[in-house]
Scaffold this motif. Structure first.
Motif, short mmCIF file in Angstrom:
data_model
loop_
_atom_site.label_atom_id
_atom_site.label_comp_id
_atom_site.label_asym_id
_atom_site.label_seq_id
_atom_site.Cartn_x
_atom_site.Cartn_y
_atom_site.Cartn_z
N SER A 14 0.83 -1.20 0.00
CA SER A 14 0.00 0.00 0.00
C SER A 14 0.87 1.26 0.00
CB SER A 14 -0.93 0.00 1.21
OG SER A 14 -1.76 1.11 1.19
N GLU A 15 1.94 1.25 0.76
CA GLU A 15 2.84 2.41 0.80
C GLU A 15 3.59 2.60 -0.52
OE1 GLU A 15 3.28 4.76 3.14
OE2 GLU A 15 1.59 3.85 4.16
N ASP A 19 -1.08 6.83 -5.37
CA ASP A 19 -2.33 7.18 -4.71
C ASP A 19 -3.56 6.73 -5.48
OD1 ASP A 19 -0.99 8.35 -2.62
OD2 ASP A 19 -1.05 10.36 -3.47
N SER A 20 -3.50 6.72 -6.79
CA SER A 20 -4.67 6.38 -7.60
C SER A 20 -5.09 4.92 -7.48
CB SER A 20 -4.42 6.72 -9.06
OG SER A 20 -3.32 5.97 -9.55
N ARG A 22 -4.07 2.90 -4.64
CA ARG A 22 -3.67 2.47 -3.30
C ARG A 22 -4.67 1.51 -2.66
NH1 ARG A 22 -0.35 6.41 0.39
NH2 ARG A 22 1.06 5.94 -1.29
#
Length: 90
Positions: A14-15, A19-20, A22
């Motif tokens: 996830s990190e 962002d699109s 995640r």
């Protein structure tokens, strides 16, 4: 050891995700892993019919190890980044 990976690996994925995607990528990667892992028992059984059980397990382990090394070596890595630093458009 495996129980610790169930929480750490999805958080790490996830990190690393943009962002699109995640919310999508960690679950999708997990399901792809389940898809691949589901066929391992069948492949081991096919190998065991043609050779000894120990050899079948060895071939499977080597295949998984080589696949892991290949995936890790193809991954993108940002070197020299320290925890807590702000990354702005590299």
């Amino acid at each position: 050891m495996v129980q610790g990976a169930w929480g750490i690996i999805p958080a790490h994925l996830s990190e690393l995700s943009p962002d699109s995607v995640r919310g999508f990528l960690p679950g999708f990667a997990y399901q792809c892993g389940v898809l691949l892992a589901g066929s391992v028992a069948y492949i081991e059984a096919v190998f065991a019919e043609r050779m000894s059980y120990a050899m079948a397990m060895s071939v499977t382990a080597v295949t998984v190890f080589v696949g892991g090394v290949l995936i890790i070596s193809l991954g993108r890595e940002k070197r020299g980044i320290k925890f807590g630093e702000l990354i702005i458009n590299e």
